[in-house]
Design a protein around this motif. Structure first.
Motif, PDB file in Angstrom:
ATOM      1  N   UNK A  79      -4.597  -3.909 -15.112  1.00  0.00           N
ATOM      2  CA  UNK A  79      -3.770  -2.705 -15.105  1.00  0.00           C
ATOM      3  C   UNK A  79      -2.310  -3.086 -15.213  1.00  0.00           C
ATOM      4  N   UNK A  80      -1.454  -2.079 -15.167  1.00  0.00           N
ATOM      5  CA  UNK A  80      -0.018  -2.326 -15.246  1.00  0.00           C
ATOM      6  C   UNK A  80       0.708  -1.460 -14.240  1.00  0.00           C
ATOM      7  N   UNK A  81       1.652  -2.072 -13.531  1.00  0.00           N
ATOM      8  CA  UNK A  81       2.515  -1.316 -12.626  1.00  0.00           C
ATOM      9  C   UNK A  81       3.634  -0.658 -13.437  1.00  0.00           C
ATOM     10  N   UNK A 122       0.815  -1.224   0.000  1.00  0.00           N
ATOM     11  CA  UNK A 122       0.000   0.000   0.000  1.00  0.00           C
ATOM     12  C   UNK A 122       0.844   1.267   0.000  1.00  0.00           C
ATOM     13  N   UNK A 123       2.166   1.096   0.031  1.00  0.00           N
ATOM     14  CA  UNK A 123       3.070   2.248  -0.057  1.00  0.00           C
ATOM     15  C   UNK A 123       3.961   2.190  -1.291  1.00  0.00           C
ATOM     16  N   UNK A 124       3.608   1.330  -2.240  1.00  0.00           N
ATOM     17  CA  UNK A 124       4.339   1.253  -3.503  1.00  0.00           C
ATOM     18  C   UNK A 124       3.590   2.090  -4.529  1.00  0.00           C
ATOM     19  N   UNK A 125       4.235   3.133  -5.007  1.00  0.00           N
ATOM     20  CA  UNK A 125       3.559   4.096  -5.900  1.00  0.00           C
ATOM     21  C   UNK A 125       2.926   3.448  -7.116  1.00  0.00           C
ATOM     22  N   UNK A 126       3.610   2.472  -7.713  1.00  0.00           N
ATOM     23  CA  UNK A 126       3.050   1.863  -8.925  1.00  0.00           C
ATOM     24  C   UNK A 126       1.785   1.065  -8.621  1.00  0.00           C
ATOM     25  N   UNK A 127       1.731   0.434  -7.449  1.00  0.00           N
ATOM     26  CA  UNK A 127       0.516  -0.295  -7.064  1.00  0.00           C
ATOM     27  C   UNK A 127      -0.601   0.696  -6.757  1.00  0.00           C
TER      28      UNK A 127
END
Length: 194
Positions: A179-181, A90-95
Protein backbone atom coordinates in the motif's frame (compact mmCIF):
# COMPACT_ATOMS: atom_id res chain seq x y z
CA UNK A 1 35.47 -6.35 7.02
CA UNK A 2 33.33 -5.38 10.00
CA UNK A 3 31.47 -7.66 12.37
CA UNK A 4 27.88 -6.61 13.11
CA UNK A 5 26.04 -8.15 16.04
CA UNK A 6 22.71 -7.27 17.63
CA UNK A 7 21.17 -7.40 21.10
CA UNK A 8 17.68 -6.65 22.38
CA UNK A 9 17.60 -3.47 24.43
CA UNK A 10 17.50 -4.12 28.15
CA UNK A 11 18.16 -1.71 30.98
CA UNK A 12 21.67 -3.12 31.53
CA UNK A 13 22.44 -1.96 27.97
CA UNK A 14 21.14 1.58 28.60
CA UNK A 15 24.51 3.24 27.92
CA UNK A 16 24.74 1.37 24.61
CA UNK A 17 21.24 2.52 23.65
CA UNK A 18 22.22 6.11 24.39
CA UNK A 19 25.48 5.78 22.43
CA UNK A 20 23.54 4.37 19.47
CA UNK A 21 21.20 7.37 19.46
CA UNK A 22 24.03 9.89 19.22
CA UNK A 23 26.45 10.59 16.45
CA UNK A 24 24.06 11.96 13.83
CA UNK A 25 20.39 12.57 13.28
CA UNK A 26 17.67 13.37 15.79
CA UNK A 27 17.99 10.22 17.90
CA UNK A 28 19.53 11.93 20.92
CA UNK A 29 16.80 14.58 21.15
CA UNK A 30 13.95 12.23 20.24
CA UNK A 31 15.00 9.44 22.63
CA UNK A 32 12.83 7.20 20.45
CA UNK A 33 9.74 8.35 22.31
CA UNK A 34 8.21 10.08 19.28
CA UNK A 35 6.63 6.82 17.97
CA UNK A 36 4.83 6.09 21.23
CA UNK A 37 3.34 9.55 21.85
CA UNK A 38 0.64 11.46 20.04
CA UNK A 39 1.64 14.96 18.88
CA UNK A 40 0.06 16.84 21.79
CA UNK A 41 1.85 14.60 24.31
CA UNK A 42 5.16 14.80 22.42
CA UNK A 43 4.99 18.60 22.32
CA UNK A 44 4.47 18.66 26.11
CA UNK A 45 7.79 16.88 26.81
CA UNK A 46 11.38 18.02 27.04
CA UNK A 47 14.57 16.03 26.49
CA UNK A 48 14.98 15.00 30.13
CA UNK A 49 11.38 13.78 30.30
CA UNK A 50 11.80 11.82 27.05
CA UNK A 51 15.01 10.23 28.31
CA UNK A 52 13.31 9.23 31.58
CA UNK A 53 10.28 7.84 29.74
CA UNK A 54 12.52 5.82 27.44
CA UNK A 55 14.59 4.48 30.32
CA UNK A 56 11.41 3.48 32.19
CA UNK A 57 10.03 1.77 29.09
CA UNK A 58 13.21 -0.26 28.61
CA UNK A 59 13.41 -1.09 32.33
CA UNK A 60 9.79 -2.31 32.38
CA UNK A 61 10.28 -4.51 29.29
CA UNK A 62 9.77 -6.20 26.99
CA UNK A 63 12.60 -4.66 24.96
CA UNK A 64 11.19 -1.94 22.66
CA UNK A 65 14.09 -2.20 20.27
CA UNK A 66 17.40 -3.66 19.25
CA UNK A 67 20.94 -2.31 19.39
CA UNK A 68 23.46 -3.03 16.64
CA UNK A 69 27.16 -3.28 17.42
CA UNK A 70 29.94 -2.81 14.89
CA UNK A 71 33.11 -4.53 16.06
CA UNK A 72 31.74 -4.33 19.61
CA UNK A 73 30.79 -0.64 19.57
CA UNK A 74 27.13 0.35 19.90
CA UNK A 75 26.37 1.71 16.44
CA UNK A 76 22.65 1.64 15.70
CA UNK A 77 19.12 1.27 16.99
CA UNK A 78 15.74 0.08 15.70
CA UNK A 79 12.40 0.53 17.48
CA UNK A 80 10.23 -2.53 17.03
CA UNK A 81 7.24 -3.98 18.78
CA UNK A 82 3.48 -4.38 18.63
CA UNK A 83 2.04 -1.62 16.47
CA UNK A 84 -0.84 -1.16 18.96
CA UNK A 85 1.70 0.04 21.57
CA UNK A 86 3.08 2.75 19.27
CA UNK A 87 0.40 5.42 19.66
CA UNK A 88 1.65 7.65 16.86
CA UNK A 89 1.35 4.82 14.33
CA UNK A 90 -2.22 3.86 15.16
CA UNK A 91 -3.26 7.52 15.18
CA UNK A 92 -1.66 8.50 11.87
CA UNK A 93 -4.43 8.86 9.30
CA UNK A 94 -2.32 7.73 6.36
CA UNK A 95 -1.30 4.53 8.16
CA UNK A 96 -4.87 3.86 9.30
CA UNK A 97 -6.08 4.31 5.71
CA UNK A 98 -3.35 2.11 4.18
CA UNK A 99 -3.33 -0.88 6.53
CA UNK A 100 -5.73 -3.78 6.32
CA UNK A 101 -4.85 -4.98 9.83
CA UNK A 102 -6.94 -4.16 12.94
CA UNK A 103 -5.30 -1.33 14.88
CA UNK A 104 -5.66 -3.06 18.24
CA UNK A 105 -4.18 -6.38 17.09
CA UNK A 106 -1.11 -7.11 19.25
CA UNK A 107 0.07 -9.71 16.73
CA UNK A 108 0.79 -6.93 14.22
CA UNK A 109 4.28 -5.62 14.85
CA UNK A 110 5.85 -2.51 13.35
CA UNK A 111 9.20 -0.85 12.83
CA UNK A 112 8.97 2.88 13.39
CA UNK A 113 12.57 4.11 13.33
CA UNK A 114 16.24 3.43 12.74
CA UNK A 115 19.25 5.38 13.98
CA UNK A 116 22.81 4.65 12.82
CA UNK A 117 25.84 6.61 13.96
CA UNK A 118 27.50 8.52 11.10
CA UNK A 119 30.74 6.57 11.20
CA UNK A 120 28.89 3.28 10.79
CA UNK A 121 26.59 4.18 7.90
CA UNK A 122 26.91 2.24 4.68
CA UNK A 123 28.10 -0.92 6.44
CA UNK A 124 24.83 -2.86 6.49
CA UNK A 125 23.75 -1.87 10.01
CA UNK A 126 20.12 -1.20 9.01
CA UNK A 127 19.85 -4.59 7.30
CA UNK A 128 21.27 -6.34 10.38
CA UNK A 129 18.88 -4.44 12.64
CA UNK A 130 15.91 -5.34 10.45
CA UNK A 131 16.88 -9.02 10.34
CA UNK A 132 17.13 -9.05 14.15
CA UNK A 133 13.77 -7.26 14.41
CA UNK A 134 12.08 -9.88 12.22
CA UNK A 135 13.55 -12.64 14.38
CA UNK A 136 12.40 -10.86 17.56
CA UNK A 137 8.88 -10.41 16.18
CA UNK A 138 8.72 -14.05 15.15
CA UNK A 139 10.03 -15.22 18.55
CA UNK A 140 7.35 -13.08 20.21
CA UNK A 141 4.48 -14.60 18.24
CA UNK A 142 3.87 -11.76 15.79
CA UNK A 143 1.64 -12.72 12.88
CA UNK A 144 2.48 -9.87 10.51
CA UNK A 145 5.12 -7.17 10.40
CA UNK A 146 4.45 -3.66 9.03
CA UNK A 147 6.77 -0.77 8.21
CA UNK A 148 6.48 2.62 6.54
CA UNK A 149 9.82 3.24 4.81
CA UNK A 150 10.92 5.96 2.43
CA UNK A 151 11.18 5.15 -1.28
CA UNK A 152 14.24 7.14 -2.29
CA UNK A 153 13.96 6.05 -5.92
CA UNK A 154 17.68 5.26 -5.81
CA UNK A 155 18.73 8.77 -4.81
CA UNK A 156 20.48 9.61 -1.58
CA UNK A 157 18.20 11.25 0.95
CA UNK A 158 18.99 13.39 3.99
CA UNK A 159 19.64 11.08 6.96
CA UNK A 160 17.06 12.81 9.19
CA UNK A 161 14.39 12.02 6.58
CA UNK A 162 15.33 8.34 6.43
CA UNK A 163 14.70 7.31 10.04
CA UNK A 164 11.77 5.17 8.86
CA UNK A 165 14.22 3.08 6.83
CA UNK A 166 14.45 2.83 3.06
CA UNK A 167 12.24 0.67 0.88
CA UNK A 168 15.08 -1.36 -0.63
CA UNK A 169 16.20 -2.57 2.83
CA UNK A 170 12.72 -3.91 3.54
CA UNK A 171 12.25 -5.50 0.11
CA UNK A 172 15.62 -7.26 0.51
CA UNK A 173 14.38 -8.65 3.85
CA UNK A 174 11.29 -10.25 2.30
CA UNK A 175 8.74 -7.47 2.85
CA UNK A 176 6.16 -6.73 0.15
CA UNK A 177 4.92 -3.31 -0.95
CA UNK A 178 1.23 -3.60 -0.04
CA UNK A 179 0.00 0.00 0.00
CA UNK A 180 0.96 3.65 0.07
CA UNK A 181 0.72 6.27 2.79
CA UNK A 182 1.51 9.00 0.24
CA UNK A 183 3.87 9.33 -2.71
CA UNK A 184 7.30 8.10 -1.71
CA UNK A 185 6.05 6.48 1.51
CA UNK A 186 4.96 2.87 0.93
CA UNK A 187 3.40 0.48 3.39
CA UNK A 188 5.34 -2.77 3.44
CA UNK A 189 4.35 -6.00 5.17
CA UNK A 190 5.78 -9.39 5.86
CA UNK A 191 3.77 -12.38 7.00
CA UNK A 192 5.47 -14.30 9.78
CA UNK A 193 5.13 -18.01 10.43
CA UNK A 194 4.31 -19.12 13.95
Amino acid sequence: MVTITTERATVDRWDDVQHSLTGGGDGASCQCIWPVLRNKDWNATNLDQRRDMFHDEIAAGPPPGIIAYVDGEAAGWIRVGPRARQARLINTRTIVAATSEPLDDESVWAVSCFVVRREHRGKGVNAALLDAAVEYAQDSGARVFEAYPVDTGGSKGHSNDLFHGVLTTFLSAGFRHTGDLKPGRPLVTRELSG
